[in-house]
Design a protein around this motif. Structure first.
Motif, PDB file in Angstrom:
ATOM      1  N   ILE A   1      -2.970  -1.481  -1.150  1.00 45.93           N
ATOM      2  CA  ILE A   1      -1.558  -1.777  -0.873  1.00 45.93           C
ATOM      3  C   ILE A   1      -1.422  -2.636   0.392  1.00 45.93           C
ATOM      4  O   ILE A   1      -0.539  -3.485   0.490  1.00 45.93           O
ATOM      5  CB  ILE A   1      -0.759  -0.457  -0.688  1.00 45.93           C
TER       6      ILE A   1
ATOM      7  N   MET B   1       2.304  -0.807   7.361  1.00 40.56           N
ATOM      8  CA  MET B   1       2.308  -2.257   7.185  1.00 40.56           C
ATOM      9  C   MET B   1       3.478  -2.850   7.958  1.00 40.56           C
ATOM     10  O   MET B   1       4.316  -2.110   8.478  1.00 40.56           O
ATOM     11  CB  MET B   1       2.352  -2.637   5.715  1.00 40.56           C
TER      12      MET B   1
ATOM     13  N   PHE C   1      13.162   4.745   2.839  1.00 40.53           N
ATOM     14  CA  PHE C   1      14.024   3.582   2.579  1.00 40.53           C
ATOM     15  C   PHE C   1      13.668   3.018   1.212  1.00 40.53           C
ATOM     16  O   PHE C   1      12.611   3.327   0.651  1.00 40.53           O
ATOM     17  CB  PHE C   1      13.872   2.517   3.689  1.00 40.53           C
TER      18      PHE C   1
ATOM     19  N   THR D   1       5.560   8.343   0.377  1.00 44.31           N
ATOM     20  CA  THR D   1       6.372   8.403  -0.848  1.00 44.31           C
ATOM     21  C   THR D   1       6.015   9.638  -1.685  1.00 44.31           C
ATOM     22  O   THR D   1       4.842   9.885  -1.949  1.00 44.31           O
ATOM     23  CB  THR D   1       6.135   7.131  -1.692  1.00 44.31           C
TER      24      THR D   1
ATOM     25  N   ARG E   1      12.650   0.352  -1.757  1.00 47.51           N
ATOM     26  CA  ARG E   1      11.776  -0.820  -1.911  1.00 47.51           C
ATOM     27  C   ARG E   1      12.065  -1.461  -3.255  1.00 47.51           C
ATOM     28  O   ARG E   1      12.525  -0.803  -4.192  1.00 47.51           O
ATOM     29  CB  ARG E   1      10.299  -0.451  -1.780  1.00 47.51           C
TER      30      ARG E   1
ATOM     31  N   ASN F   1       5.756   3.363   7.906  1.00 45.81           N
ATOM     32  CA  ASN F   1       6.514   2.100   7.895  1.00 45.81           C
ATOM     33  C   ASN F   1       7.891   2.250   8.531  1.00 45.81           C
ATOM     34  O   ASN F   1       8.337   1.369   9.266  1.00 45.81           O
ATOM     35  CB  ASN F   1       6.640   1.570   6.461  1.00 45.81           C
TER      36      ASN F   1
ATOM     37  N   SER G   1       1.962   6.150   5.514  1.00 46.45           N
ATOM     38  CA  SER G   1       2.413   5.220   4.473  1.00 46.45           C
ATOM     39  C   SER G   1       3.907   4.907   4.631  1.00 46.45           C
ATOM     40  O   SER G   1       4.297   4.355   5.654  1.00 46.45           O
ATOM     41  CB  SER G   1       2.049   5.811   3.101  1.00 46.45           C
ATOM     42  N   ASN G   2       4.748   5.300   3.701  1.00 45.48           N
ATOM     43  CA  ASN G   2       6.170   4.971   3.839  1.00 45.48           C
ATOM     44  C   ASN G   2       6.752   5.545   5.146  1.00 45.48           C
ATOM     45  O   ASN G   2       7.569   4.894   5.819  1.00 45.48           O
ATOM     46  CB  ASN G   2       6.939   5.509   2.621  1.00 45.48           C
TER      47      ASN G   2
ATOM     48  N   ARG H   1      11.645   9.149  -0.250  1.00 46.66           N
ATOM     49  CA  ARG H   1      11.142   8.070   0.609  1.00 46.66           C
ATOM     50  C   ARG H   1      12.124   7.914   1.767  1.00 46.66           C
ATOM     51  O   ARG H   1      13.217   8.461   1.741  1.00 46.66           O
ATOM     52  CB  ARG H   1      11.129   6.728  -0.150  1.00 46.66           C
TER      53      ARG H   1
ATOM     54  N   GLU I   1       6.180  -2.363  -4.912  1.00 49.04           N
ATOM     55  CA  GLU I   1       5.229  -1.824  -3.937  1.00 49.04           C
ATOM     56  C   GLU I   1       5.000  -2.841  -2.819  1.00 49.04           C
ATOM     57  O   GLU I   1       4.643  -3.999  -3.082  1.00 49.04           O
ATOM     58  CB  GLU I   1       3.900  -1.510  -4.630  1.00 49.04           C
ATOM     59  N   GLY I   2       5.274  -2.426  -1.619  1.00 50.66           N
ATOM     60  CA  GLY I   2       5.069  -3.314  -0.467  1.00 50.66           C
ATOM     61  C   GLY I   2       6.157  -4.363  -0.284  1.00 50.66           C
ATOM     62  O   GLY I   2       6.070  -5.207   0.603  1.00 50.66           O
TER      63      GLY I   2
ATOM     64  N   HIS J   1      -6.150   3.775   0.632  1.00 46.12           N
ATOM     65  CA  HIS J   1      -4.860   4.229   1.172  1.00 46.12           C
ATOM     66  C   HIS J   1      -4.883   5.732   1.515  1.00 46.12           C
ATOM     67  O   HIS J   1      -4.116   6.178   2.360  1.00 46.12           O
ATOM     68  CB  HIS J   1      -3.770   3.935   0.134  1.00 46.12           C
TER      69      HIS J   1
HETATM   70  C1  MLT Z   1       6.147   1.637   1.243  1.00 47.24           C
HETATM   71  O1  MLT Z   1       6.850   1.516   0.267  1.00 47.24           O
HETATM   72  O2  MLT Z   1       6.535   2.043   2.341  1.00 47.24           O
HETATM   73  C2  MLT Z   1       4.724   1.257   1.048  1.00 47.24           C
HETATM   74  O3  MLT Z   1       4.575   0.542  -0.126  1.00 47.24           O
HETATM   75  C3  MLT Z   1       3.846   2.439   1.057  1.00 47.24           C
HETATM   76  C4  MLT Z   1       4.217   3.432   0.015  1.00 47.24           C
HETATM   77  O4  MLT Z   1       5.027   4.278   0.281  1.00 47.24           O
HETATM   78  O5  MLT Z   1       3.665   3.375  -1.096  1.00 47.24           O
END
Ligand code: MLT
Length: 211
Positions: free
Chosen positions: A159, A133, A63, A27, A65, A111, A107-108, A61, A68-69, A188
């Motif tokens: 996270i 995650m 996608f 992100t 959200r 994912n 991270s993002n 990003r 957070e998470g 993280h």
């Molecule tokens: C996400 O939104 O993919 C996860 O929370 C990790 C982040 O980008 O902070």
């Protein structure tokens, strides 16, 4: 470059034998962010580095959200399919039809790479996922064809609880993926040990030529 649906950079490497690294930032990052990391992980490799199409308070990003998470699962699905279409078009545009693609995500970015593996596993030959995650819980895990996946997780990541990393690993293994996990003594943010461990793991993959 803004064509093919994503702002991205394609960088030629030293040779066309190595896999291509598909770089997916965290992100607030962009297509330039992970290039030094890619260069460190597999020197000489070609690089395809993307910028996420979604903006969260001006920060790119891959996608949407809700918190957070907590992911917008409809958007995740749509954006994952968009990424799959990009990969197909980029293979044609840059003549990568015969090349193996290794996703490198943080991270993002890790994912959405995890989501790509679970929805369309045929696009990648391997993945290095830093601080990934579980992107969504699949009803049934597809056959992942023995894809090698390296997960690098922080033992005290605020996270991503360790249990979530293990669950992601279990989901991948259910599909037949070959998963390795590196546990970083921290949170993280990445440390030098994450990079060293990932570099060694990549070098051990049978399709990476010796240098
Ligand atoms: C996400 O939104 O993919 C996860 O929370 C990790 C982040 O980008 O902070």
């Amino acid at each position: 470059m803004t064509d093919l649906g994503f702002v991205h950079r394609f960088l030629q490497g030293r040779d066309n034998e190595s896999p291509v690294l598909l770089l997916l930032h965290g992100t607030g990052g962009d297509e330039n962010d992970l290039i030094p990391l890619g260069r460190e992980l597999l020197p000489g490799a070609r690089i395809l580095s993307l910028r996420g199409n979604v903006l969260e308070n001006g920060r790119p990003r891959f996608f949407r959200r809700l918190a957070e998470g907590v992911f917008d699962l409809e958007d995740l699905k749509r954006r994952t399919d968009e990424l799959a279409r990009f990969v197909e078009s980029a293979r044609r545009q840059y003549r990568l039809e015969e090349s193996r693609l290794i996703a490198i995500g943080y991270s993002n970015g890790a994912n959405i790479a995890a989501s790509l593996i679970l929805r369309c596993p045929q696009h990648l030959s391997a993945a290095v996922l830093f601080r990934a995650m579980v992107p969504f819980t699949p009803d049934a895990v597809l056959d992942l064809g023995g894809i090698p996946i390296f997960l690098s997780a922080g033992k005290s990541d605020s996270i991503i609880p360790a249990e979530n990393t293990r669950r992601l690993s279990d989901i991948f293994e259910t599909g037949g993926a070959r998963v390795s996990i590196h546990w970083h003594n921290g949170g993280h943010e990445l440390g030098p040990d994450d990079v060293d461990a990932a570099r060694q793991w990549i070098a051990q993959q049978s399709f990476v030529p010796d240098r």
